[in-house]
Design an enzyme around this catalytic site. Structure first.
Site, PDB file in Angstrom:
ATOM      1  N   HIS A 161       0.882  -1.160   0.000  1.00 42.41           N
ATOM      2  CA  HIS A 161       0.000   0.000   0.000  1.00 42.41           C
ATOM      3  C   HIS A 161       0.919   1.208   0.000  1.00 42.41           C
ATOM      4  O   HIS A 161       1.154   1.824   1.037  1.00 42.41           O
ATOM      5  CB  HIS A 161      -0.897   0.019   1.241  1.00 42.41           C
ATOM      6  N   LYS A 556     -13.289   3.718   9.191  1.00 36.42           N
ATOM      7  CA  LYS A 556     -14.115   4.370   8.167  1.00 36.42           C
ATOM      8  C   LYS A 556     -15.582   4.034   8.355  1.00 36.42           C
ATOM      9  O   LYS A 556     -16.479   4.784   7.953  1.00 36.42           O
ATOM     10  CB  LYS A 556     -13.638   3.923   6.773  1.00 36.42           C
TER      11      LYS A 556
END
Length: 890
Positions: A161, A556
């Protein structure tokens, strides 16, 4: 507001730099590299560039120190007044400055580590394995402490990532500069060598300036594999055995090196690079095989060279150091398999039996790398057996120091890395498995996706056959929502392999990511361990089980406060269940680099975990810029490993477990109030009608998709209509770029306000480690945010209600954090506070340039479908610079 005169500007900058209270050597390094960059800008061939950079620098420093609207407006006007070409150059100049400042800070850390040596810190918390072992021995006794030390496991898993926004060419240039700075330190001030080092640094900074800062194309998964390999080659391969050696030296004292080591290898390195295919169509079965082959090539080459080097040093005569019978038998066996080489080596090493053996072992390792079946080792265990024959022979002959010196470091390297280097892990989404199984069960023609999913299992079997079972076999199921999601993996493996073919050895690992999944985790685990495939694997491993917890999506999903509390509760329940079932549990923490993704200091997070959730084992993902920050320099890597391992050892001590259990019970009412209030506040924002497109407007989220960061797509669909469409990395990265950092703190202010009792919250900060870690991390996140710049980003949207909600929460959170900690943000962490303050005005300059580009792009999008290439480039340059300046991205 009038522009400062040159004398006033020099005075302002001087006062700002003096106020940073830098150590003298560090201050000198900043001045040196800054002045060299200034010369490069003056010599760049772009008239007036240096002066323009200085104008903006002075203006942002004045705006930061004065905090007046007029000063800030003047800085913004300067950024807006540049031509697009000049803005591009200025953004590159500030980005280069950040690379140099980051280098200086890393250099200072290394300098301090070397000066400090093995002395523990003054914090009172054990921060080295040696001090942790001493503290644990006092609590549980030396024998129990030793058993726990020898069962210790630290398992970082590197993931692709890449929020590391800089190119590898930039990283390489910075590494060369680091070496030159060390040479400059060693040289006499003003002498020939000092001037030579400065000249070469000037050349390197000029190269840095002239190197394109942005990748032209996204890296492929194989590119990402090769990038991560540089960390092993340059740091980890040698740093990890040095950690073992340093610990053993401390624990054994004068006997170190003359006795078998107490320390057993406790580091295992995993990798998702080339194995993580969840949402990344570019990671194929072929890529997975290539990733394993590349990693094996690197470690076998390292082992071959190390074995040669150790062998060349064992010039021990047979008369002074006679070989054991086992060593003689090993020589005969090796000579029969490699006659010509054995003859040549014997002629070059007469009467040096240990040296001859080691040089032949190096040839066998080379044959393993080149796949010469006649000489190759079948697996690393056979190499270890041969090395121990050499070691035992040396000990028997009285040469214990040779046995437990360089040869022992080689043994540790083989035990740690095997022939595979990294334990490659596969990850796939549970929904993909369900779709493929539906198709397979129905029969008929198979889709490309089904063929690819089945090929992955064949690739795992191939990797295990070629590099050993440790090389692959962990299979993570994203969004695990039922026991069936885990059982599906074994069914797919049976479809993949042909009649009579052995199934690959699989350790199927659930990944619980959302708030609902975390709550359901204990029930799912209780069900899956009765499944036949899981029962047989548990029996084979001594009832070992890994469970992965996702920080990104849970944050999130319900906001950072509720997610932190839910993760703690899930760990506590899973650990209690595992203990009752007699299962040796390893919790795998899917932490990202940024605070919104579970980032922050790992050692303090470990010490805040629930009882029995660590038990001497800690596994986590290491992502993006964090990989190079923690493992890019050997000294820093050794310090990081030592700190984390000390925390892992300390976390299972009775006193820490009592403290954490007691604090969780004492402040359960606070946790409940914070959970409810923070979720309500978070939902009021993210579930508001039109939030997702508004978020894409007020941050550079859409534009980040054009930045060639990594191979993984930034979102799951074609457009962002809801948060579910967006991956956690750009969610965090976008808020960071907008200098809001919302993903790391939103909802905390309301949660603290709901509790309301300031003294109770201060008590929680002192007594409840989870709460303290949360508050300290939010303090860092808010310190890197900027209210004035945040307001300008939020003004890009047409939702004053949402903008006001964000700003109200930011100010409320800041107020409560300062009241709880009893001072300004990071007042109790002076080194970190200094680093943030030193950077902030310069980050502001890049943020103003980014805002200018973003406004132009937003205006252009309403008039034309053709993107403005020049402003898009400026925006991407500024993104890279802000990432370098803040050092917490995605």
């Amino acid at each position: 507001m009038r522009e400062l005169t040159p004398t006033e500007a020099i005075d302002l900058v001087g006062r700002f730099e003096a106020g940073q209270e830098l150590p003298e050597q560090m201050r000198a390094d900043v001045r040196l590299l800054g002045s060299l960059l200034g010369r490069v800008l003056q010599e760049s061939g772009s008239p007036g560039l240096y002066d323009d950079v200085e104008r903006l620098r002075t203006a942002t420093i004045q705006a930061y120190t004065d905090e007046t609207p007029e000063a800030f407006e003047r800085a913004a006007a300067i950024a807006d007044g540049f031509s697009i070409e000049r803005a591009d150059e200025v953004a590159r100049a500030f980005t280069a400055y950040f690379h140099l400042v980051n280098l200086v800070e890393e250099h200072q850390r290394v300098r301090i580590l070397r000066e400090r040596g093995d002395r523990p810190s003054r914090s009172g918390t054990p921060d080295t394995i040696a001090t942790a072992f001493e503290r644990l021995s006092e609590e549980v006794g030396a024998d129990t402490a030793l058993a726990r030390l020898q069962a210790l496991r630290f398992h970082p898993v590197f993931t692709a990532h890449p929020t590391e926004a800089r190119r590898r060419a930039i990283s390489t240039s910075i590494r060369r500069l680091s070496e030159l700075l060390s040479e400059h330190d060693a040289a006499a001030e003003g002498g020939t060598e000092s001037r030579r080092a400065e000249r070469r640094m000037l050349e390197e900074i000029d190269t840095l300036w002239r190197t394109a800062p942005l990748r032209r194309e996204k890296p492929s998964p194989v590119d990402e594999v090769r990038s991560v390999m540089s960390v092993f080659d340059e740091t980890l391969y040698t740093a990890v055995p040095r950690v073992y050696r340093r610990i053993d030296d401390i624990l054994q004292g004068e006997n170190a090196g003359s006795r078998a080591p107490i320390v057993k290898p406790f580091v295992r390195v995993g990798s998702w690079v080339g194995g993580d295919r969840d949402g990344n169509p570019f990671v194929t079965a072929s890529v997975t095989r290539k990733a394993a082959a590349i990693a094996s090539e690197h470690v076998l080459l390292g082992l071959e060279r190390t074995t040669q080097r150790v062998g060349r040093g064992l010039t021990l005569d047979a008369e002074t150091t006679p070989p054991s019978d086992a060593l003689v038998a090993l020589w005969h066996r090796l000579r029969a398999a490699d006659e010509d080489a054995a003859k040549e080596i014997a002629e070059r090493s007469p009467d040096e039996p240990h040296r001859r053996i080691m040089l032949l072992l190096a040839r066998k390792i080379a044959a393993t790398r080149t796949r010469n079946a006649d000489l190759a080792y079948r697996d690393p265990e056979h190499l270890l057996a041969d090395l121990r024959v050499v070691q035992d022979s040396l000990v028997a002959a009285g040469a214990a120091r040779q046995a437990y010196g360089a040869l022992q470091r080689l043994v540790w390297q083989v035990e740690t890395y095997g022939f595979h280097l990294t334990e490659l892990e596969v990850r796939q989404h549970s929904a993909v498995h369900r779709k493929v199984l539906d198709e397979l069960r129905a029969g008929g023609e198979r889709s490309e996706q089904t063929d690819e999913v089945l090929e992955v299992f064949r690739s795992i079997a191939y990797v295990q056959e070629r590099f050993g079972p440790r090389a692959a076999g962990r299979y993570i199921v994203s969004f695990t929502q039922s026991a069936e999601d885990l059982a599906n993996v074994h069914e797919l493996a049976s479809y993949a392999m042909g009649p009579g073919e052995a199934l690959p050895v699989l350790d199927v690992i659930p990944l619980f990511e959302t708030f609902a999944d975390l709550q359901a985790a204990p029930g799912i685990l209780a069900e899956i361990v009765t499944h036949p495939s899981f029962v047989s694997r548990l029996d084979a491993t001594g009832r070992r089980l890994e469970v992965m917890l996702g920080y990104s999506d849970s944050s999130k999903d319900v906001g950072p406060v509720a997610a932190n509390l839910a993760l703690y509760e899930a760990q506590a329940k899973i650990s209690t269940w595992a203990e009752a079932e007699g299962i040796e549990l390893t919790l795998f923490h899917g932490r990202g680099g940024a605070l919104g993704r579970g980032g922050g200091p790992a050692n303090s997070a470990i010490l805040a975990q629930p009882p029995h959730s660590v038990d001497g084992r800690f596994k986590l993902t290491e992502q993006g810029e964090v990989i190079f920050a923690r493992y890019g320099d050997p000294d820093i890597a050794m310090r990081h490993i030592d700190q984390v391992a000390a925390a892992v050892l300390t976390a299972s001590s009775p006193s820490i477990e009592r403290r954490n259990r007691g604090a969780a019970e004492a402040f359960a009412d606070v946790a409940k109030t914070m959970d409810v209030a923070s979720r309500e506040r978070f939902f009021a924002l993210v579930k508001a009608p039109g939030f997702a497109p508004w978020f894409a407007t007020v941050t550079p989220m859409e534009e980040l998709g054009h930045l060639a960061l990594g191979s993984r797509p930034a979102r799951r669909g074609l457009s962002v209509e809801s948060l579910e469409d967006l991956r956690a990395i750009p969610w965090v990265f976008s808020w960071t770029q907008a200098r809001i950092n919302l993903a790391g703190w939103f909802g905390l202010g309301t949660a603290l306000d709901a509790v309301g009792d300031q003294q109770r919250l201060r008590d929680a900060y002192e007594q409840w480690p989870l709460f303290r870690t949360m508050i300290d991390n939010v303090a860092m996140s808010l310190a890197k945010a900027d209210e004035r710049i945040a307001r300008r980003y939020l003004a890009l949207g047409d939702r004053d209600d949402l903008a006001q909600l964000v700003m109200d929460e930011m100010l409320l959170t800041r107020s409560w954090v300062e009241r709880i900690t009893g001072g300004g943000l990071l007042g109790n962490k002076p080194v970190l506070q200094r680093a943030v303050k030193m950077r902030s005005p310069y980050v502001d300059a890049l943020s103003l340039l980014q805002l200018r580009a973003l406004r132009a792009l937003r205006d252009a999008s309403t008039e034309s479908e053709t993107p403005d290439a020049e402003h898009q480039r400026l925006l991407l340059l500024s993104v890279s610079g802000v990432a370098a300046g803040l050092q917490n991205t995605g």
